[in-house]
Design a protein around this motif. Sequence first.
Motif, PDB file in Angstrom:
ATOM      1  N   VAL A 239      -6.527   9.113   1.621  1.00  0.00           N
ATOM      2  CA  VAL A 239      -7.800   8.519   2.260  1.00  0.00           C
ATOM      3  C   VAL A 239      -8.104   9.349   3.378  1.00  0.00           C
ATOM      4  CG1 VAL A 239      -8.599   6.647   3.144  1.00  0.00           C
ATOM      5  CG2 VAL A 239      -7.678   6.381   0.968  1.00  0.00           C
ATOM      6  N   ILE A 240      -6.802   9.277   4.374  1.00  0.00           N
ATOM      7  CA  ILE A 240      -6.845   9.817   5.727  1.00  0.00           C
ATOM      8  C   ILE A 240      -7.168  11.448   5.603  1.00  0.00           C
ATOM      9  CG2 ILE A 240      -5.884  10.529   7.612  1.00  0.00           C
ATOM     10  CD1 ILE A 240      -4.709   7.709   7.766  1.00  0.00           C
ATOM     11  N   GLN A 241      -6.708  12.122   4.805  1.00  0.00           N
ATOM     12  CA  GLN A 241      -6.976  13.516   4.533  1.00  0.00           C
ATOM     13  C   GLN A 241      -8.448  13.998   3.943  1.00  0.00           C
ATOM     14  OE1 GLN A 241      -5.390  15.602   0.713  1.00  0.00           O
ATOM     15  NE2 GLN A 241      -4.681  17.062   2.102  1.00  0.00           N
ATOM     16  N   GLY A 242      -9.196  12.970   3.332  1.00  0.00           N
ATOM     17  CA  GLY A 242     -10.411  13.219   3.056  1.00  0.00           C
ATOM     18  C   GLY A 242     -11.360  12.684   4.065  1.00  0.00           C
ATOM     19  N   TYR A 243     -10.988  11.709   4.832  1.00  0.00           N
ATOM     20  CA  TYR A 243     -11.715  11.503   6.049  1.00  0.00           C
ATOM     21  C   TYR A 243     -11.875  12.604   7.084  1.00  0.00           C
ATOM     22  CZ  TYR A 243     -13.829   6.769   5.588  1.00  0.00           C
ATOM     23  OH  TYR A 243     -14.227   5.714   5.143  1.00  0.00           O
TER      24      TYR A 243
ATOM     25  N   VAL B 232       0.696  -1.199   0.099  1.00  0.00           N
ATOM     26  CA  VAL B 232       0.124   0.109   0.059  1.00  0.00           C
ATOM     27  C   VAL B 232       0.815   1.309  -0.111  1.00  0.00           C
ATOM     28  CG1 VAL B 232      -1.790   1.365   1.083  1.00  0.00           C
ATOM     29  CG2 VAL B 232      -1.890  -1.100   1.180  1.00  0.00           C
ATOM     30  N   LEU B 233       0.679   2.202  -0.849  1.00  0.00           N
ATOM     31  CA  LEU B 233       1.318   3.377  -1.032  1.00  0.00           C
ATOM     32  C   LEU B 233       1.044   4.425   0.119  1.00  0.00           C
ATOM     33  CD1 LEU B 233       1.286   3.761  -4.926  1.00  0.00           C
ATOM     34  CD2 LEU B 233       2.949   2.583  -3.359  1.00  0.00           C
ATOM     35  N   LEU B 234       2.123   4.963   0.816  1.00  0.00           N
ATOM     36  CA  LEU B 234       1.681   5.879   1.838  1.00  0.00           C
ATOM     37  C   LEU B 234       1.132   7.134   1.107  1.00  0.00           C
ATOM     38  CD1 LEU B 234       1.757   6.458   4.833  1.00  0.00           C
ATOM     39  CD2 LEU B 234       3.910   7.416   4.450  1.00  0.00           C
ATOM     40  N   SER B 235       1.162   7.553   0.178  1.00  0.00           N
ATOM     41  CA  SER B 235       0.661   8.543  -0.758  1.00  0.00           C
ATOM     42  C   SER B 235      -0.713   8.442  -0.997  1.00  0.00           C
ATOM     43  CB  SER B 235       1.419   9.028  -1.955  1.00  0.00           C
ATOM     44  OG  SER B 235       1.314   7.904  -2.746  1.00  0.00           O
TER      45      SER B 235
ATOM     46  N   ASP C 147       6.348   6.473  -0.186  1.00  0.00           N
ATOM     47  CA  ASP C 147       6.619   7.229  -1.332  1.00  0.00           C
ATOM     48  C   ASP C 147       6.414   8.648  -1.293  1.00  0.00           C
ATOM     49  OD1 ASP C 147       3.737   6.807  -1.352  1.00  0.00           O
ATOM     50  OD2 ASP C 147       3.521   6.677  -3.460  1.00  0.00           O
ATOM     51  N   ARG C 148       6.260   9.287  -0.307  1.00  0.00           N
ATOM     52  CA  ARG C 148       6.030  10.612  -0.025  1.00  0.00           C
ATOM     53  C   ARG C 148       6.965  11.721  -0.782  1.00  0.00           C
ATOM     54  NH1 ARG C 148       4.445  10.931   6.232  1.00  0.00           N
ATOM     55  NH2 ARG C 148       2.180  10.636   6.111  1.00  0.00           N
ATOM     56  N   ALA C 149       8.098  11.203  -0.876  1.00  0.00           N
ATOM     57  CA  ALA C 149       9.138  11.880  -1.607  1.00  0.00           C
ATOM     58  C   ALA C 149       8.873  11.824  -3.040  1.00  0.00           C
ATOM     59  CB  ALA C 149      10.459  11.368  -1.172  1.00  0.00           C
ATOM     60  N   ALA C 150       8.400  10.836  -3.652  1.00  0.00           N
ATOM     61  CA  ALA C 150       8.037  10.859  -4.861  1.00  0.00           C
ATOM     62  C   ALA C 150       6.901   9.962  -5.065  1.00  0.00           C
ATOM     63  CB  ALA C 150       9.382  10.194  -5.839  1.00  0.00           C
ATOM     64  N   PRO C 151       5.745  10.490  -4.975  1.00  0.00           N
ATOM     65  CA  PRO C 151       4.566   9.715  -4.811  1.00  0.00           C
ATOM     66  C   PRO C 151       4.250   9.060  -6.087  1.00  0.00           C
ATOM     67  CG  PRO C 151       4.039  11.870  -4.041  1.00  0.00           C
ATOM     68  CD  PRO C 151       5.440  12.205  -4.856  1.00  0.00           C
ATOM     69  N   ARG C 152       3.894   7.605  -5.803  1.00  0.00           N
ATOM     70  CA  ARG C 152       3.365   6.848  -7.008  1.00  0.00           C
ATOM     71  C   ARG C 152       1.868   6.615  -7.413  1.00  0.00           C
ATOM     72  NH1 ARG C 152       5.995   1.380  -5.263  1.00  0.00           N
ATOM     73  NH2 ARG C 152       4.575   0.486  -6.785  1.00  0.00           N
ATOM     74  N   TYR C 153       1.291   7.125  -6.207  1.00  0.00           N
ATOM     75  CA  TYR C 153      -0.243   7.329  -6.359  1.00  0.00           C
ATOM     76  C   TYR C 153      -0.498   8.428  -7.453  1.00  0.00           C
ATOM     77  CZ  TYR C 153      -5.262   7.708  -5.030  1.00  0.00           C
ATOM     78  OH  TYR C 153      -6.705   7.592  -5.237  1.00  0.00           O
ATOM     79  N   PRO C 154      -1.303   8.267  -8.242  1.00  0.00           N
ATOM     80  CA  PRO C 154      -1.695   9.215  -9.390  1.00  0.00           C
ATOM     81  C   PRO C 154      -2.442  10.461  -8.874  1.00  0.00           C
ATOM     82  CG  PRO C 154      -2.943   7.110  -9.882  1.00  0.00           C
ATOM     83  CD  PRO C 154      -2.073   6.645  -8.891  1.00  0.00           C
ATOM     84  N   ARG C 155      -3.221  10.331  -7.960  1.00  0.00           N
ATOM     85  CA  ARG C 155      -3.908  11.270  -7.331  1.00  0.00           C
ATOM     86  C   ARG C 155      -3.498  12.024  -6.003  1.00  0.00           C
ATOM     87  NH1 ARG C 155      -7.052   7.951 -10.001  1.00  0.00           N
ATOM     88  NH2 ARG C 155      -7.936   6.803  -7.984  1.00  0.00           N
ATOM     89  N   ALA C 156      -2.220  11.787  -5.747  1.00  0.00           N
ATOM     90  CA  ALA C 156      -1.449  12.157  -4.607  1.00  0.00           C
ATOM     91  C   ALA C 156      -1.688  13.533  -4.299  1.00  0.00           C
ATOM     92  CB  ALA C 156      -0.167  11.808  -4.688  1.00  0.00           C
ATOM     93  N   GLN C 157      -2.081  13.868  -2.965  1.00  0.00           N
ATOM     94  CA  GLN C 157      -2.238  15.397  -2.615  1.00  0.00           C
ATOM     95  C   GLN C 157      -1.142  15.664  -1.420  1.00  0.00           C
ATOM     96  OE1 GLN C 157      -4.955  16.998  -3.627  1.00  0.00           O
ATOM     97  NE2 GLN C 157      -5.194  15.321  -4.976  1.00  0.00           N
ATOM     98  N   LEU C 158      -1.123  17.199  -1.685  1.00  0.00           N
ATOM     99  CA  LEU C 158      -0.165  17.876  -0.581  1.00  0.00           C
ATOM    100  C   LEU C 158      -0.824  17.891   0.565  1.00  0.00           C
ATOM    101  CD1 LEU C 158       2.781  18.981  -0.256  1.00  0.00           C
ATOM    102  CD2 LEU C 158       1.755  21.091  -0.921  1.00  0.00           C
TER     103      LEU C 158
END
Length: 152
Positions: free
Chosen positions: A87-91, A79-82, A118-129
Amino acid sequence: MSAHDTGFLTAVPAPDDEIEGLVAGVAPEEWQILNTREAFYDRHDVTETIATDPAPSARVAVYAVPLDGSTMPHSAAPVLLSYVDVVIQGYLAVFGPEGVRRFAETTDGWDDAVFIDDRAAPRYPRAQLLTAEETALVDTTLAGLGVVPVRA
């Protein structure tokens, strides 16, 4: 990123349980776009199980990991941390800190999955700051669940 190299969170059938979520309207011509975006998941009609006020006026669907488990987290599909960040930001935005706590407590698999930082280089395509406070909440929540993400 494919369904076979990344694990995703999912809703699983549990007739006596409830999950918090949002019902978002989708125009008929936009369903195909949403289905493409959620291609790793199966779409399930849950209209009859939704508890909203007022009742939904259109069909309601939830996207869930296929029952074959092809996108369930495991050592070769971390599971990618990004992704968890989003998910948690949305909740947090919708349900507040208590919603994040309920999400963490009612989600299975934390101890079975490998998490990749993977926060330094997010692999999740909808990663958010995330803000510093949001990042700290994610990190504290995961630590409380015994999750220690591995550096990418």
